[in-house]
Scaffold this motif. Sequence first.
Motif, PDB file in Angstrom:
ATOM      1  N   ASN A  29       0.802  -1.221   0.000  1.00  0.00           N
ATOM      2  CA  ASN A  29       0.000   0.000   0.000  1.00  0.00           C
ATOM      3  C   ASN A  29       0.836   1.273   0.000  1.00  0.00           C
ATOM      4  O   ASN A  29       0.446   2.278  -0.608  1.00  0.00           O
ATOM      5  CB  ASN A  29      -0.961  -0.035   1.192  1.00  0.00           C
ATOM      6  CG  ASN A  29      -2.001  -1.127   1.028  1.00  0.00           C
ATOM      7  OD1 ASN A  29      -2.708  -1.185   0.042  1.00  0.00           O
ATOM      8  ND2 ASN A  29      -2.076  -2.024   1.996  1.00  0.00           N
ATOM      9  N   TYR A  33       0.478   4.056  -3.064  1.00  0.00           N
ATOM     10  CA  TYR A  33       0.226   5.486  -2.864  1.00  0.00           C
ATOM     11  C   TYR A  33       1.409   6.354  -3.284  1.00  0.00           C
ATOM     12  O   TYR A  33       1.215   7.507  -3.703  1.00  0.00           O
ATOM     13  CB  TYR A  33      -0.170   5.761  -1.412  1.00  0.00           C
ATOM     14  CG  TYR A  33      -1.652   5.494  -1.191  1.00  0.00           C
ATOM     15  CD1 TYR A  33      -2.606   6.366  -1.709  1.00  0.00           C
ATOM     16  CD2 TYR A  33      -2.082   4.368  -0.516  1.00  0.00           C
ATOM     17  CE1 TYR A  33      -3.964   6.123  -1.548  1.00  0.00           C
ATOM     18  CE2 TYR A  33      -3.442   4.110  -0.348  1.00  0.00           C
ATOM     19  CZ  TYR A  33      -4.375   4.997  -0.869  1.00  0.00           C
ATOM     20  OH  TYR A  33      -5.717   4.751  -0.724  1.00  0.00           O
ATOM     21  N   ALA A  36       0.748   6.582  -6.918  1.00  0.00           N
ATOM     22  CA  ALA A  36      -0.378   7.481  -7.167  1.00  0.00           C
ATOM     23  C   ALA A  36       0.039   8.944  -7.040  1.00  0.00           C
ATOM     24  O   ALA A  36      -0.575   9.830  -7.648  1.00  0.00           O
ATOM     25  CB  ALA A  36      -1.510   7.182  -6.197  1.00  0.00           C
ATOM     26  N   THR A  86      -1.594  -0.814 -11.035  1.00  0.00           N
ATOM     27  CA  THR A  86      -1.377   0.561 -10.590  1.00  0.00           C
ATOM     28  C   THR A  86      -0.315   1.209 -11.461  1.00  0.00           C
ATOM     29  O   THR A  86       0.812   0.719 -11.534  1.00  0.00           O
ATOM     30  CB  THR A  86      -0.923   0.593  -9.109  1.00  0.00           C
ATOM     31  OG1 THR A  86      -1.916  -0.043  -8.298  1.00  0.00           O
ATOM     32  CG2 THR A  86      -0.732   2.024  -8.646  1.00  0.00           C
ATOM     33  N   MET A 237      -5.966   0.980  -2.123  1.00  0.00           N
ATOM     34  CA  MET A 237      -6.345   2.126  -2.940  1.00  0.00           C
ATOM     35  C   MET A 237      -7.387   1.731  -3.980  1.00  0.00           C
ATOM     36  O   MET A 237      -8.361   2.450  -4.213  1.00  0.00           O
ATOM     37  CB  MET A 237      -5.102   2.714  -3.633  1.00  0.00           C
ATOM     38  CG  MET A 237      -5.370   3.974  -4.455  1.00  0.00           C
ATOM     39  SD  MET A 237      -3.821   4.681  -5.081  1.00  0.00           S
ATOM     40  CE  MET A 237      -3.338   3.435  -6.287  1.00  0.00           C
ATOM     41  N   GLY A 241     -10.737   2.854  -1.486  1.00  0.00           N
ATOM     42  CA  GLY A 241      -9.915   4.044  -1.318  1.00  0.00           C
ATOM     43  C   GLY A 241     -10.421   5.032  -0.291  1.00  0.00           C
ATOM     44  O   GLY A 241      -9.709   5.978   0.064  1.00  0.00           O
ATOM     45  N   ALA A 246      -7.076   2.971   4.011  1.00  0.00           N
ATOM     46  CA  ALA A 246      -6.592   3.634   2.802  1.00  0.00           C
ATOM     47  C   ALA A 246      -6.104   5.046   3.103  1.00  0.00           C
ATOM     48  O   ALA A 246      -5.029   5.466   2.651  1.00  0.00           O
ATOM     49  CB  ALA A 246      -7.699   3.674   1.749  1.00  0.00           C
ATOM     50  N   ARG A 247      -6.871   5.761   3.888  1.00  0.00           N
ATOM     51  CA  ARG A 247      -6.479   7.135   4.228  1.00  0.00           C
ATOM     52  C   ARG A 247      -5.176   7.156   5.023  1.00  0.00           C
ATOM     53  O   ARG A 247      -4.349   8.059   4.862  1.00  0.00           O
ATOM     54  CB  ARG A 247      -7.602   7.823   5.009  1.00  0.00           C
ATOM     55  CG  ARG A 247      -8.882   8.018   4.202  1.00  0.00           C
ATOM     56  CD  ARG A 247      -9.827   9.014   4.865  1.00  0.00           C
ATOM     57  NE  ARG A 247     -10.226   8.607   6.211  1.00  0.00           N
ATOM     58  CZ  ARG A 247     -11.279   7.848   6.481  1.00  0.00           C
ATOM     59  NH1 ARG A 247     -12.035   7.394   5.476  1.00  0.00           N
ATOM     60  NH2 ARG A 247     -11.590   7.540   7.734  1.00  0.00           N
ATOM     61  N   TYR A 249      -2.674   4.916   4.812  1.00  0.00           N
ATOM     62  CA  TYR A 249      -1.529   4.636   3.941  1.00  0.00           C
ATOM     63  C   TYR A 249      -1.232   5.796   2.988  1.00  0.00           C
ATOM     64  O   TYR A 249      -0.074   6.029   2.624  1.00  0.00           O
ATOM     65  CB  TYR A 249      -1.730   3.327   3.182  1.00  0.00           C
ATOM     66  CG  TYR A 249      -1.288   2.144   4.007  1.00  0.00           C
ATOM     67  CD1 TYR A 249       0.050   1.998   4.371  1.00  0.00           C
ATOM     68  CD2 TYR A 249      -2.192   1.186   4.455  1.00  0.00           C
ATOM     69  CE1 TYR A 249       0.465   0.938   5.156  1.00  0.00           C
ATOM     70  CE2 TYR A 249      -1.781   0.113   5.243  1.00  0.00           C
ATOM     71  CZ  TYR A 249      -0.448  -0.001   5.587  1.00  0.00           C
ATOM     72  OH  TYR A 249      -0.023  -1.040   6.376  1.00  0.00           O
ATOM     73  N   LYS A 250      -2.259   6.524   2.615  1.00  0.00           N
ATOM     74  CA  LYS A 250      -2.032   7.719   1.803  1.00  0.00           C
ATOM     75  C   LYS A 250      -1.236   8.742   2.611  1.00  0.00           C
ATOM     76  O   LYS A 250      -0.287   9.357   2.098  1.00  0.00           O
ATOM     77  CB  LYS A 250      -3.368   8.324   1.362  1.00  0.00           C
ATOM     78  CG  LYS A 250      -3.217   9.519   0.424  1.00  0.00           C
ATOM     79  CD  LYS A 250      -4.588  10.000  -0.059  1.00  0.00           C
ATOM     80  CE  LYS A 250      -4.436  11.161  -1.048  1.00  0.00           C
ATOM     81  NZ  LYS A 250      -5.764  11.617  -1.545  1.00  0.00           N
ATOM     82  N   ALA A 253       2.437   7.605   2.893  1.00  0.00           N
ATOM     83  CA  ALA A 253       3.221   7.878   1.683  1.00  0.00           C
ATOM     84  C   ALA A 253       3.724   9.325   1.678  1.00  0.00           C
ATOM     85  O   ALA A 253       4.879   9.590   1.317  1.00  0.00           O
ATOM     86  CB  ALA A 253       2.387   7.595   0.439  1.00  0.00           C
TER      87      ALA A 253
END
Length: 269
Positions: A29, A33, A36, A86, A237, A241, A246-247, A249-250, A253
Amino acid sequence: MREKVAQQTKVLALANQKGGVGKTTTTINLGAYLAAAGQRVLIVDLDPQGNTSSGLGLVTSKLHGDLYDVLMEDVAIAAVVQETITKGLAVVPASPILAAAEVEMVAVPQREFKLKKALENIKGEYDYILIDCPPSLGILTVNGLVAADEIIIPVQAEFYALEGLGHLVQTVQRVRRGLNPKLGLLGVLLTMHNGRTTLSTQVHEEVRRHFPDKLFETVIPRNVRLAEAPSHGVSIMQYDGWSKGARSYKALAKEVQKRVKQAERVTTT
């Protein structure tokens, strides 16, 4: 072949000899990210269980080449790189045969440098290379630490969180002294955290006491959606997401990129 990028490749090893701490989940993850965010990312699956590979949608029994071929047969690492769904995220897969490398490398000269040397010709094509080390302190993990610039240590928020962590720190120190003097600790990541329990809070405080300047601000929660995503062969993601996992791991990153830039500034000054 990808275009070369100007940014220097940062190699990060994710390691903890204790299993079940969210290391593979974090590798997948975090990689997703970072990609992304516009980074070119390569994940190296250094664990013979191949969970990172399968968690990214690869069928390990159908691979035409994997990390074993790179380490033991001198196959170019670029030849076994697999793209993922991805954009900007690729993986060097592993399969159970990689376990044989632990034994076979015993008699190989400079065995601790096999992965580092394999990565040399491909590093310029990526911004980040993430190495998912196996849950042990054997020769494969040592290869990951020797190849890395920095290490990230995921620690589960549970009673035995610090059990064995001292052994990992000692291994890192030995690698610094004899094999990779530039290896740094980017941070310790608390995973599977449940903010509603006293235990998770106590573990958080204890880890902070041991690593006051290295504990990531981001905390990864215990989250069902994170546990489900690998069975679908996608990162959180793609799977959900908007979930809490998810939030988190974002956010991780972003924090990793910030710490890497800070480390680079310290190195150049």
